[in-house]
Motif scaffolding. Structure first.
Motif, PDB file in Angstrom:
ATOM      1  N   MET A   1     -14.909   2.815  -7.748  1.00 48.98           N
ATOM      2  CA  MET A   1     -14.560   1.492  -7.258  1.00 48.98           C
ATOM      3  C   MET A   1     -14.405   1.561  -5.740  1.00 48.98           C
ATOM      4  SD  MET A   1     -12.310  -1.559  -8.380  1.00 48.98           S
ATOM      5  CE  MET A   1     -13.023  -1.206  -9.912  1.00 48.98           C
ATOM      6  N   LEU A   2     -15.037   0.679  -5.053  1.00 48.56           N
ATOM      7  CA  LEU A   2     -14.955   0.643  -3.599  1.00 48.56           C
ATOM      8  C   LEU A   2     -13.750  -0.167  -3.150  1.00 48.56           C
ATOM      9  CD1 LEU A   2     -18.703  -0.017  -2.768  1.00 48.56           C
ATOM     10  CD2 LEU A   2     -17.477   2.137  -2.620  1.00 48.56           C
ATOM     11  N   ALA A   3     -13.147   0.262  -2.054  1.00 49.92           N
ATOM     12  CA  ALA A   3     -11.969  -0.431  -1.531  1.00 49.92           C
ATOM     13  C   ALA A   3     -12.284  -1.865  -1.144  1.00 49.92           C
ATOM     14  CB  ALA A   3     -11.417   0.333  -0.325  1.00 49.92           C
ATOM     15  N   SER A   4     -13.517  -2.147  -0.793  1.00 45.83           N
ATOM     16  CA  SER A   4     -13.875  -3.498  -0.379  1.00 45.83           C
ATOM     17  C   SER A   4     -14.184  -4.403  -1.568  1.00 45.83           C
ATOM     18  CB  SER A   4     -15.066  -3.452   0.568  1.00 45.83           C
ATOM     19  OG  SER A   4     -16.177  -2.875  -0.102  1.00 45.83           O
ATOM     20  N   SER A   5     -14.050  -3.886  -2.749  1.00 41.24           N
ATOM     21  CA  SER A   5     -14.346  -4.642  -3.963  1.00 41.24           C
ATOM     22  C   SER A   5     -13.504  -5.904  -4.038  1.00 41.24           C
ATOM     23  CB  SER A   5     -14.058  -3.765  -5.181  1.00 41.24           C
ATOM     24  OG  SER A   5     -14.074  -4.533  -6.358  1.00 41.24           O
ATOM     25  N   PRO A   6     -14.105  -7.012  -4.501  1.00 38.21           N
ATOM     26  CA  PRO A   6     -13.345  -8.255  -4.610  1.00 38.21           C
ATOM     27  C   PRO A   6     -12.208  -8.163  -5.617  1.00 38.21           C
ATOM     28  CG  PRO A   6     -15.621  -8.570  -5.330  1.00 38.21           C
ATOM     29  CD  PRO A   6     -15.493  -7.165  -4.851  1.00 38.21           C
ATOM     30  N   SER A   7     -12.221  -7.119  -6.466  1.00 44.32           N
ATOM     31  CA  SER A   7     -11.150  -6.983  -7.443  1.00 44.32           C
ATOM     32  C   SER A   7      -9.885  -6.367  -6.846  1.00 44.32           C
ATOM     33  CB  SER A   7     -11.625  -6.147  -8.633  1.00 44.32           C
ATOM     34  OG  SER A   7     -11.923  -4.837  -8.227  1.00 44.32           O
ATOM     35  N   ALA A   8      -9.935  -5.941  -5.588  1.00 48.15           N
ATOM     36  CA  ALA A   8      -8.755  -5.397  -4.909  1.00 48.15           C
ATOM     37  C   ALA A   8      -7.928  -6.560  -4.354  1.00 48.15           C
ATOM     38  CB  ALA A   8      -9.164  -4.454  -3.784  1.00 48.15           C
ATOM     39  N   GLU A   9      -6.742  -6.761  -4.922  1.00 44.69           N
ATOM     40  CA  GLU A   9      -5.881  -7.872  -4.512  1.00 44.69           C
ATOM     41  C   GLU A   9      -4.544  -7.340  -4.028  1.00 44.69           C
ATOM     42  OE1 GLU A   9      -5.498 -10.557  -7.802  1.00 44.69           O
ATOM     43  OE2 GLU A   9      -7.657 -10.803  -8.005  1.00 44.69           O
ATOM     44  N   VAL A  10      -4.067  -7.902  -2.920  1.00 37.62           N
ATOM     45  CA  VAL A  10      -2.757  -7.545  -2.386  1.00 37.62           C
ATOM     46  C   VAL A  10      -1.883  -8.793  -2.415  1.00 37.62           C
ATOM     47  CG1 VAL A  10      -1.459  -6.730  -0.373  1.00 37.62           C
ATOM     48  CG2 VAL A  10      -3.689  -5.714  -0.924  1.00 37.62           C
ATOM     49  N   SER A  11      -0.692  -8.638  -2.983  1.00 37.94           N
ATOM     50  CA  SER A  11       0.266  -9.748  -3.043  1.00 37.94           C
ATOM     51  C   SER A  11       1.641  -9.223  -2.678  1.00 37.94           C
ATOM     52  CB  SER A  11       0.274 -10.369  -4.444  1.00 37.94           C
ATOM     53  OG  SER A  11       0.655  -9.400  -5.404  1.00 37.94           O
ATOM     54  N   ILE A  12       2.548 -10.154  -2.401  1.00 37.62           N
ATOM     55  CA  ILE A  12       3.910  -9.766  -2.074  1.00 37.62           C
ATOM     56  C   ILE A  12       4.792  -9.988  -3.303  1.00 37.62           C
ATOM     57  CG2 ILE A  12       4.512 -12.025  -1.124  1.00 37.62           C
ATOM     58  CD1 ILE A  12       6.243 -10.473   0.966  1.00 37.62           C
ATOM     59  N   ASN A  13       5.662  -9.019  -3.559  1.00 38.99           N
ATOM     60  CA  ASN A  13       6.644  -9.114  -4.631  1.00 38.99           C
ATOM     61  C   ASN A  13       8.007  -9.108  -3.936  1.00 38.99           C
ATOM     62  OD1 ASN A  13       8.573  -8.538  -6.612  1.00 38.99           O
ATOM     63  ND2 ASN A  13       7.149  -7.318  -7.822  1.00 38.99           N
ATOM     64  N   THR A  14       8.517 -10.303  -3.621  1.00 35.76           N
ATOM     65  CA  THR A  14       9.771 -10.402  -2.860  1.00 35.76           C
ATOM     66  C   THR A  14      10.958  -9.901  -3.665  1.00 35.76           C
ATOM     67  OG1 THR A  14      10.014 -12.715  -3.520  1.00 35.76           O
ATOM     68  CG2 THR A  14       8.958 -12.286  -1.397  1.00 35.76           C
ATOM     69  N   GLY A  15      10.894  -9.979  -4.985  1.00 33.01           N
ATOM     70  CA  GLY A  15      11.990  -9.493  -5.827  1.00 33.01           C
ATOM     71  C   GLY A  15      12.189  -8.000  -5.717  1.00 33.01           C
ATOM     72  N   GLN A  16      11.104  -7.267  -5.422  1.00 29.47           N
ATOM     73  CA  GLN A  16      11.192  -5.812  -5.283  1.00 29.47           C
ATOM     74  C   GLN A  16      10.921  -5.339  -3.860  1.00 29.47           C
ATOM     75  OE1 GLN A  16       9.215  -3.567  -8.334  1.00 29.47           O
ATOM     76  NE2 GLN A  16       9.967  -4.888  -9.942  1.00 29.47           N
ATOM     77  N   ASN A  17      10.872  -6.286  -2.916  1.00 28.23           N
ATOM     78  CA  ASN A  17      10.653  -5.951  -1.493  1.00 28.23           C
ATOM     79  C   ASN A  17       9.449  -5.041  -1.308  1.00 28.23           C
ATOM     80  OD1 ASN A  17      12.916  -7.444  -1.053  1.00 28.23           O
ATOM     81  ND2 ASN A  17      13.986  -5.914   0.142  1.00 28.23           N
ATOM     82  N   ARG A  18       8.312  -5.508  -1.807  1.00 26.98           N
ATOM     83  CA  ARG A  18       7.119  -4.691  -1.628  1.00 26.98           C
ATOM     84  C   ARG A  18       5.857  -5.543  -1.704  1.00 26.98           C
ATOM     85  NH1 ARG A  18       7.172  -1.328  -7.350  1.00 26.98           N
ATOM     86  NH2 ARG A  18       6.154  -2.919  -8.620  1.00 26.98           N
ATOM     87  N   PHE A  19       4.819  -5.018  -1.061  1.00 28.93           N
ATOM     88  CA  PHE A  19       3.483  -5.535  -1.217  1.00 28.93           C
ATOM     89  C   PHE A  19       2.829  -4.687  -2.299  1.00 28.93           C
ATOM     90  CE2 PHE A  19       4.563  -6.931   3.021  1.00 28.93           C
ATOM     91  CZ  PHE A  19       4.000  -8.203   3.081  1.00 28.93           C
ATOM     92  N   GLU A  20       2.036  -5.329  -3.141  1.00 32.95           N
ATOM     93  CA  GLU A  20       1.411  -4.624  -4.253  1.00 32.95           C
ATOM     94  C   GLU A  20      -0.100  -4.739  -4.179  1.00 32.95           C
ATOM     95  OE1 GLU A  20       5.005  -5.343  -7.479  1.00 32.95           O
ATOM     96  OE2 GLU A  20       3.212  -6.607  -7.627  1.00 32.95           O
ATOM     97  N   LEU A  21      -0.772  -3.623  -4.409  1.00 33.50           N
ATOM     98  CA  LEU A  21      -2.225  -3.578  -4.479  1.00 33.50           C
ATOM     99  C   LEU A  21      -2.610  -3.427  -5.943  1.00 33.50           C
ATOM    100  CD1 LEU A  21      -5.108  -3.222  -3.254  1.00 33.50           C
ATOM    101  CD2 LEU A  21      -4.601  -0.772  -3.166  1.00 33.50           C
ATOM    102  N   ARG A  22      -3.438  -4.351  -6.400  1.00 34.84           N
ATOM    103  CA  ARG A  22      -3.910  -4.314  -7.785  1.00 34.84           C
ATOM    104  C   ARG A  22      -5.432  -4.259  -7.807  1.00 34.84           C
ATOM    105  NH1 ARG A  22       0.178  -5.318 -11.382  1.00 34.84           N
ATOM    106  NH2 ARG A  22       2.085  -6.075 -10.416  1.00 34.84           N
TER     107      ARG A  22
END
Length: 108
Positions: A1-22
């Motif tokens: 899987m390439l890092a530039s893949s459209p399936s790579a999503e980054v969102s913020i999880n304010t409840g856990q004070n973190r950004f998440e990469l899925r």
């Protein structure tokens, strides 16, 4: 899987004070952040957060995903009007290599 893949999503999880990469919905990386005490200074609307650590699961290492995560987290911080203290050594190296983020970063 390439890092530039459209399936790579980054969102913020304010409840856990973190950004998440899925990737395809699976959590594979995080950047933990922490609000710096007293970051709401008189006359300033900027919130200062420390980016504490960047983690990408071992199975997805060495694919450029940490850079994707950091870039998107810094872009988000910029859009929120945040200033970032890069405590994480990976984030420190990233901003040195990408001076276009100097407006978002504050010294340690």
């Amino acid at each position: 899987m390439l890092a530039s893949s459209p399936s790579a999503e980054v969102s913020i999880n304010t409840g856990q004070n973190r950004f998440e990469l899925r990737l395809n919905g699976d959590l594979v990386g995080i950047i933990g952040y922490y609000e710096v005490d007293g970051s709401f200074k008189r006359g300033s609307r900027a919130r200062v957060v420390s980016f504490m650590h960047t983690v990408v699961t071992e199975d997805f290492g060495h694919q450029g995903l940490a850079a994707v995560l950091v870039r998107r987290a810094l872009d988000s911080a910029r859009s929120y009007g945040w200033k970032v203290k890069p405590v994480c050594t990976y984030v420190q190296r990233f901003v040195v290599a990408n001076p276009d983020y100097s407006d978002v970063v504050v010294p340690l």
